[in-house]
Design a protein around this motif. Structure first.
Motif, PDB file in Angstrom:
ATOM      1  N   LEU A  50       1.102  -0.881   0.020  1.00 31.42           N
ATOM      2  CA  LEU A  50       0.132  -0.369   0.363  1.00 31.42           C
ATOM      3  C   LEU A  50       0.372   1.450  -0.033  1.00 31.42           C
ATOM      4  N   GLU A  51       1.961   1.446   1.050  1.00 37.84           N
ATOM      5  CA  GLU A  51       2.356   2.303   0.495  1.00 37.84           C
ATOM      6  C   GLU A  51       3.467   2.923  -0.389  1.00 37.84           C
ATOM      7  N   GLN A  52       3.204   1.765  -1.853  1.00 41.34           N
ATOM      8  CA  GLN A  52       3.835   2.488  -2.957  1.00 41.34           C
ATOM      9  C   GLN A  52       3.025   2.528  -3.244  1.00 41.34           C
ATOM     10  N   ARG A 100     -12.054  -2.683  -0.131  1.00 42.35           N
ATOM     11  CA  ARG A 100     -11.503  -3.379   1.735  1.00 42.35           C
ATOM     12  C   ARG A 100     -10.277  -3.891   1.150  1.00 42.35           C
ATOM     13  N   TRP A 101     -10.066  -5.207   0.426  1.00 43.06           N
ATOM     14  CA  TRP A 101      -9.231  -6.317   0.217  1.00 43.06           C
ATOM     15  C   TRP A 101      -7.854  -5.928  -0.720  1.00 43.06           C
ATOM     16  N   HIS A 102      -6.481  -6.335  -0.520  1.00 45.96           N
ATOM     17  CA  HIS A 102      -6.237  -5.676  -0.964  1.00 45.96           C
ATOM     18  C   HIS A 102      -5.508  -7.550  -1.449  1.00 45.96           C
ATOM     19  N   TYR A 103      -5.129  -7.858  -2.996  1.00 45.71           N
ATOM     20  CA  TYR A 103      -4.569  -9.377  -2.678  1.00 45.71           C
ATOM     21  C   TYR A 103      -3.368  -8.514  -4.352  1.00 45.71           C
ATOM     22  N   GLU A 140      -0.063 -13.204  -1.401  1.00 44.07           N
ATOM     23  CA  GLU A 140      -0.800 -11.862  -0.272  1.00 44.07           C
ATOM     24  C   GLU A 140      -2.269 -11.360  -0.242  1.00 44.07           C
ATOM     25  N   LEU A 141      -2.975 -11.740   1.406  1.00 47.52           N
ATOM     26  CA  LEU A 141      -4.609 -11.184   0.795  1.00 47.52           C
ATOM     27  C   LEU A 141      -4.378 -10.212   1.987  1.00 47.52           C
ATOM     28  N   PHE A 142      -4.934  -8.966   2.057  1.00 49.41           N
ATOM     29  CA  PHE A 142      -4.653  -7.853   3.191  1.00 49.41           C
ATOM     30  C   PHE A 142      -6.156  -7.373   3.462  1.00 49.41           C
ATOM     31  N   ASP A 143      -7.206  -6.833   4.987  1.00 51.18           N
ATOM     32  CA  ASP A 143      -7.980  -6.441   4.532  1.00 51.18           C
ATOM     33  C   ASP A 143      -7.293  -4.741   5.495  1.00 51.18           C
ATOM     34  N   LEU A 163      -3.719 -13.088   5.410  1.00 45.56           N
ATOM     35  CA  LEU A 163      -5.322 -13.403   5.574  1.00 45.56           C
ATOM     36  C   LEU A 163      -5.351 -14.539   3.991  1.00 45.56           C
ATOM     37  N   ALA A 164      -4.516 -14.846   3.677  1.00 46.65           N
ATOM     38  CA  ALA A 164      -4.009 -16.189   2.229  1.00 46.65           C
ATOM     39  C   ALA A 164      -4.615 -16.976   2.174  1.00 46.65           C
TER      40      ALA A 164
END
Lengths: 53, 622
Positions: free
Chosen positions: B465-467, B560-563, B572-575, B586-587
């Motif tokens: 996300l930060e990038q 909501r989700w970042h895949y 990788e999966l992040f909420d 969370l993957a």
């Protein structure tokens, strides 16, 4: 494709080619002298062979 | 008959004066430098240069710049060696060999593609040729140099005049050919704050006072809360902004952009806009990388002393040695924010009445950040330490230590505050010129920056996300509502169609959905909103610690989700709403696996659709 020789094949060899050409240029006189000697030796051998035949 | 070799003179003729060593040095500098500049430009145009050389791209000013740098370096070297060299009678030959070697080294190093050892040996060989050339008739050679040095200086001056004058003439010719746009066509100003991450902007919730001007600007228009870049580095991200395409479509990344799709500047130019690009990022946002297409004026280099020095071959070598020796990131070249503003405003004031499309890029928050002392003092208890951080990695603060992390963060925020003040000054200048009411202004960033998250620094390493999360602010009085926040996800590839529609371009080839429908309250066709990002595989040994070294990465993000899918490391999966730092993958959970499968399919669908898309004209009624 095996016989293809292009920039991508030659560039990795640029260090070797550069060194060879650089040394040749530095000692150009000696290189020319050596080439003349080689040429005259080859011609003299060829003439000797023809005279024997 | 064997020729008798004449012995060479042991001493130079008496009429040769030692100070002519300086003349010899200047001659080699001028003649060699002009040719070196010619090689540099030609090889760049032919794309036959190494990546490292391409990222120090040049324009035709390199012709006189190389000559200037080489002449100065050689004359200084000659002056230093003069007392020693001229004691020897054969000094002209020795000096010719020395400067001939250096000149040949400059030529052979221009492309950056030849092996260093070979370059050095070949340069020495050519230096030996110069020795023999000078040795045969030193007086005659020096006479030749004496007579030709003034013409060479005149050639350099002519190059300087004709390149800069020629640019102006070419621009006038291009503008004269433009069609007349309809009356009331608005201006468009696209501002990209390179490397700015959204979560360091006040309007996005950052607690530090980094961006008062941007926050005020956001209140005058629309702010998109969840905007994502299509890549985590400059070249593919800017190309996506300009073409409306994903990186896998437009292909810019490991290769410069090849122009396969029309760019925003090309389309705007075809519709009668005067186009200008004023770009501080010389590394990956330059004409050499294909981003200047369609701009009648493109300014990437100020050609001040910093640019002159660091874009010549010898200057570049010195610059690298200096940075390597001091283990620092000091950057001597590139336009500062005030210079970008000045050049843009100067162009603005010199153009005719037709509407403009201008692109500005600022590098103040791109590493190495070095904020002015006044701004450093606002964000750090130790402003002097920020200077040390910029120039070197001191022993006191090992790179990954909390101390260094703190300094890097303070330096980033202080630099952002400085940049914000410059953007405020620019917007004020637009207001003074009565251009703020009829100009669509867009402020965004091309990518973010890791500041220690996930053990990473910088960008172009991953798609966390930060990038990739960037700010997006738009203002257009009367056409865009004030103080509106749009909560949905947006991708930067939608900017091209948005700008074209807002500028009144009836038919344009940009895919993607105009963002204008979002602030009007409407939504798109009912699909959930996603943004796609991509990052190439970078198998370069210097990047071994980065995720991208091990394989290509792709990601898709919703509200909501970042895949994230890594070619080697998997999914990788992040909420990210709950886990903004993206530390809980969370993957592998049951629900996460199901969501990951859905998002993977969605990503694949979008990538496949993008690759099969064709250029199409989309009519937008005004």
């Amino acid at each position: 494709m095996i016989l293809y020789v292009g920039p991508d094949q030659l560039i990795p060899l640029s260090g070797v080619f550069g060194t060879i050409f650089g040394l040749a240029l530095m000692f150009w006189g000696k290189v020319l002298q050596g080439c003349r000697k080689l040429t005259s030796w080859l011609f003299s051998r060829s003439a000797e062979h023809k005279s024997q035949v | 008959m064997k020729q008798v070799k004449q012995p060479l003179p042991e001493r130079a003729p008496a009429n040769l004066r030692p100070h002519e060593l300086l003349l010899l040095a200047a001659w080699f500098g001028l003649a060699g430098g002009l040719l070196e500049g010619f090689f540099a430009w030609t090889l760049q145009q032919a794309r036959w240069v190494a990546w490292s050389r391409l990222s120090s791209s040049v324009d035709l000013n390199i012709l006189w710049a190389s000559a200037l740098v080489n002449t100065l370096l050689f004359v200084v070297l000659g002056a230093v060696l003069l007392p020693v060299l001229t004691r020897w009678g054969r000094w002209p030959a020795l000096a010719a060999a020395l400067f001939g070697t250096l000149t040949a080294y400059g030529w052979l190093s221009t492309s950056g593609r030849l092996r260093e050892r070979g370059v050095i040996m070949l340069s020495l060989g050519l230096g030996a040729v110069a020795w023999r050339w000078m040795e045969r008739a030193p007086a005659r050679r020096l006479t030749l140099m004496r007579r030709s040095v003034v013409p060479l200086v005149l050639i350099c001056l002519l190059a300087w005049v004709s390149v800069n004058g020629g640019e102006r003439i070419w621009e006038k010719v291009q503008v004269a050919r433009l069609p007349q746009p309809p009356a009331n066509t608005p201006n468009v100003l696209l501002i990209v704050l390179d490397t700015l991450r959204a979560d360091h902007v006040g309007s996005y919730g950052y607690p530090r006072p980094t961006t008062p001007n941007l926050d005020a600007f956001a209140k005058q228009g629309v702010l998109f809360e969840k905007t994502f870049a299509n890549a985590s580095w400059t070249l593919p991200s800017h190309t996506s902004i300009f073409t409306g395409r994903l990186p896998s479509e437009h292909g810019a990344g490991l290769w410069p952009y090849d122009g396969r799709f029309p760019t925003l500047a090309e389309i705007m130019s075809q519709h009668g806009f005067a186009t200008g690009g004023f770009v501080a990022n010389q590394l990956m946002c330059s004409a050499a990388f294909g981003l200047s297409r369609g701009f009648q004026r493109w300014k990437n280099l100020s050609w001040g002393w910093g640019d002159i020095f660091t874009h010549s071959t010898f200057g570049l070598k010195f610059h690298k040695l200096y940075r390597g020796y001091l283990n620092s990131y000091q950057n001597f070249s590139g336009m500062s924010a005030p210079e970008v503003n000045e050049r843009f405003l100067s162009w603005l004031d010199g153009r005719d009445a037709r509407p403009f499309f201008a692109f500005l890029n600022y590098m103040e928050v791109h590493e190495p950040t070095r904020p002015p002392r006044e701004f450093a003092a606002r964000f750090s208890d130790d402003p002097e330490a920020l200077d040390r951080t910029a120039w070197r990695k001191p022993q006191k603060y090992p790179y990954q230590s909390p101390g260094f992390r703190r300094l890097a963060l303070d330096s980033y925020d202080a630099s952002l505050a400085y940049l914000d003040s410059q953007i405020g000054a620019l917007l004020e200048e637009l207001r003074k010129r009565n251009l703020d009411q009829n100009t669509l202004v867009i402020i965004t960033s091309d990518h973010g920056e890791s500041l220690g998250e996930h053990g990473l620094d910088g960008h172009r390493s991953a798609l966390y996300l930060e990038q990739i999360r960037v700010p997006l602010l738009l203002r257009f009085p009367g056409r865009i509502p004030e103080n509106r926040r749009v909560p949905g996800v947006a991708g930067l590839q939608d900017l091209a169609s948005t700008i074209a529609e807002m500028a009144g371009v009836q038919k344009h080839p940009f895919p993607g959905v105009s963002l204008a429908s979002r602030w009007s309250g409407g939504e798109t066709s009912g699909d959930e909103l996603f943004a796609v990002s991509e990052l190439d595989h970078f198998p370069f040994s210097s990047l071994e610690k980065w995720p991208c070294y091990h394989g290509a990465i792709k990601s898709i993000i919703s509200s909501r989700w970042h895949y994230i899918s890594h070619q080697k490391f998997g999914v990788e999966l992040f909420d990210w709403n709950q886990d903004a730092q993206e530390t809980q993958n969370l993957a592998k959970t049951e629900e996460g696996a199901r969501i990951a499968a859905e998002y993977g399919a969605q990503l694949q669908k979008r990538l496949t659709s993008a690759q099969h898309s064709e250029q199409r004209l989309v009519a937008h009624p005004r």
